[in-house]
Design an enzyme around this catalytic site. Structure first.
Site, PDB file in Angstrom:
ATOM      1  NE  ARG A 116      -2.000  -2.348   3.118  1.00  0.00           N
ATOM      2  CZ  ARG A 116      -2.400  -2.882   4.271  1.00  0.00           C
ATOM      3  NH1 ARG A 116      -3.558  -2.527   4.788  1.00  0.00           N
ATOM      4  NH2 ARG A 116      -1.638  -3.752   4.904  1.00  0.00           N
ATOM      5  CE  LYS A 120       3.956  -2.658   6.357  1.00  0.00           C
ATOM      6  NZ  LYS A 120       2.490  -2.834   6.493  1.00  0.00           N
ATOM      7  N   GLY A 160       1.969 -14.343   4.580  1.00  0.00           N
ATOM      8  CA  GLY A 160       1.079 -13.904   5.644  1.00  0.00           C
ATOM      9  C   GLY A 160       1.729 -13.896   7.014  1.00  0.00           C
ATOM     10  N   GLY A 175      -8.151  -5.449  11.838  1.00  0.00           N
ATOM     11  CA  GLY A 175      -8.958  -6.611  12.191  1.00  0.00           C
ATOM     12  C   GLY A 175      -9.800  -6.281  13.421  1.00  0.00           C
ATOM     13  CG  ASN A 218      -5.222  -7.999  16.048  1.00  0.00           C
ATOM     14  OD1 ASN A 218      -4.523  -7.995  17.055  1.00  0.00           O
ATOM     15  ND2 ASN A 218      -4.857  -8.592  14.921  1.00  0.00           N
ATOM     16  CE  LYS A 226      35.792  19.354   2.119  1.00  0.00           C
ATOM     17  NZ  LYS A 226      36.574  18.732   1.059  1.00  0.00           N
ATOM     18  CB  ALA A 279      33.713  40.250   2.101  1.00  0.00           C
ATOM     19  CB  ALA A 328      41.647  43.589  -0.909  1.00  0.00           C
TER      20      ALA A 328
END
Ligand code: UD1
Ligand code: CA
Length: 466
Positions: free
Chosen positions: A11, A18, A75, A136, A167, A349, A378, A421
């Site tokens: 589903r 799942k 099952g 159930g 259940n 990093k 900057a 700079a």
């Protein structure tokens, strides 16, 4: 204990099994395993796996639980048939659903104790739900708590459909009667599967005692069969997490907008603003402020840290009273020391930024070790990659990196050095030296005027409006 975890989860319409889908920041099965191992040692817990078993096993390798392979998923009853050899060594077995992650250890404990006290062959956990659809339903023997049968949603008669006691998918069995009768299960149902739920009627008919124990909180048993249920359970878990943190002294404004994973820890007097995500194993100290739209994954923050809006931070450590953002990006492996500042559009990093150092605007600092009290101007860029390898940049204490410098790694900048700079630094700089590495400025007097006159344009304005 056995955890049913072999199903495909049709589903969910997913290519992944799942039980590996996440709610509250970890897989469905991880939640159930955590609850189970609170009650018994991991080597008495078995996950019954089948669909994409290798992937599931890999995700839980090292946590000490055992695995039972249900090759074909025929099952929930079939899952236990497959587990007979491992489970029949025990007198009793608890069976948990791998897709119901809200279950608490105390509820499982109550199920076990009630089962043992009453000497039942099968005790099933039940819950009364407003919307029982999909579960159930339990049929009781005339007004008693003894169970006659469990009827699955698809087999319900019109009158049974109204029953709201469901259940929950958690059971305690005495193993002897269970394995004596389990081969009597049939597949005469909509899915042609062996339903574990049919054991209730089988055992009851054989004169064994089958009872239901109602869960105190119906929410605990919610299963995740659909994406919608995943979202509901996720929201439930996260709201609970925020409530827990608030109880412990953390301020969270508009908690319904925050995404906090279950394993996150936050110390008191920290303030979390709306739309913040705290993920994985993130640890946050006391008296921090996390402003809106920041996403923090597996990070450790000291006390008094300020994270301004819009930061993205992954696997990094931030020292006390550091200030980051707005819009700072820390990729894995950064260590930002006490009182350091990183500002807007600064990316790190594997960056070590020393105590009190500052990189406030528009920079990339990768594979860099920056000392204490350094000012990174900057637009400073570490050129750490030449297309083949990654190289380090080392900047000594108290250095001053002028704006728009490019530092071509590997390179070392001595303590107290000064970079003009817009320099492109390719060689090491000694301590306290000044480095300038750029073309000198040349002013050509009258050059622009002459250029305009030559091309017949009288004034700059005229030129613009032509
Ligand atoms: C099951 C119960 C239902 C109950 C509900 C509670 C049955 C037949 N029905 O329905 O009464 O109300 O749980 O949530 O048991 N699994 C296996 N092997 C298989 C099939 C399933 O290990 O061959 C596992 C699944 O991965 C899942 C669990 O068993 O974790 C339950 O299976 P699922 O298909 O979700 O059963 P439900 O339809 O929810
Ligand atoms: Ca289910």
């Amino acid at each position: 204990m056995a955890i049913l975890a072999a199903g495909k989860g049709t589903r969910l319409k997913s290519r992944y099994p799942k039980v590996l889908h996440h709610v509250g920041g970890k897989s469905l099965l991880a939640h159930v395993v955590t609850a189970a191992t609170r009650l018994c040692p991991p080597n008495d817990v078995y996950a019954i796996i089948g669909h994409d078993a290798e992937r599931v096993k890999e995700a839980f390798a090292g946590c000490g639980i055992g695995f039972i392979l249900q090759k074909e998923q025929r099952g929930t009853g079939h899952a236990l048939m497959v587990g007979e050899e491992a489970l029949s060594r025990y007198d009793h077995v608890l069976v948990l659903s791998g897709d119901a992650p809200l279950i608490s250890p105390s509820t499982i404990e109550n199920l076990r104790d009630s089962h043992l006290q009453q000497g039942s062959a099968m005790t099933l956990l039940s819950a009364v739900l407003e919307r029982p659809y999909g579960y159930g339903r339990i049929i009781f023997r005339n007004g008693s708590r003894e169970v006659e049968a469990i009827v699955e949603e698809k087999s319900l008669s019109a009158s049974q459909r109204a029953l709201r006691e469901i259940n929950a998918g958690f059971y305690a069995f005495a193993t002897k009667p269970l394995f004596e009768h389990i081969r009597e299960l049939g597949t005469d149902n909509k899915h042609h599967e062996y339903y574990l739920t049919d054991m209730a009627a089988l055992l009851a008919r054989a004169g064994e005692k089958v009872v239901a124990l109602q869960a105190p909180d119906a929410h605990e048993v919610l299963g995740c069969n659909t994406r919608q249920e995943l979202a509901e359970v996720d929201a439930e878990l996260r709201m609970k997490k925020c409530q827990q943190l608030m109880d412990e002294g953390v301020t969270i404004y508009q908690p319904q907008t925050c995404v906090v994973d279950c394993d996150v820890a936050v110390e008191p007097d920290t303030v979390i603003e709306p739309f913040v995500q705290l993920l994985g194993a993130t640890r946050i100290g006391a008296e921090c402020r996390i402003r809106s739209y920041s996403v923090i994954i597996n990070c450790e923050l000291g006390d008094g840290v300020l994270i301004r809006n819009g930061c993205v931070m992954d696997e990094s450590r931030i020292g006390a009273r550091a200030v980051l953002g707005p819009y700072t990006h820390l990729r894995p492996g950064c260590h930002i020391a006490e009182g350091a500042h990183m500002g807007n559009f600064v990316e790190g990093k594997k960056l070590k930024l020393g105590k009190g150092s500052k990189a406030q605007h528009l920079s990339y600092l990768g594979d860099a070790e920056v000392g204490e009290g350094v000012n990174v101007g900057a637009g400073t860029i570490t050129c750490n990659y030449d297309g083949f390898g990654k190289y380090p940049t080392v900047i000594g204490d108290g250095a001053f990196i002028g704006s728009d410098a490019t530092l071509v790694a590997p390179v070392k900048i001595g303590k107290g050095a000064y970079i003009g700079a817009a320099s492109c630094i390719t060689d090491d700089i000694p301590e306290d030296a000044l480095a300038i590495a750029r073309g000198r400025q040349v002013n050509k007097e009258g050059w622009a005027r002459q250029k305009r006159e030559k091309s017949g344009v009288r004034s700059r304005e005229a030129g613009q409006h032509k």
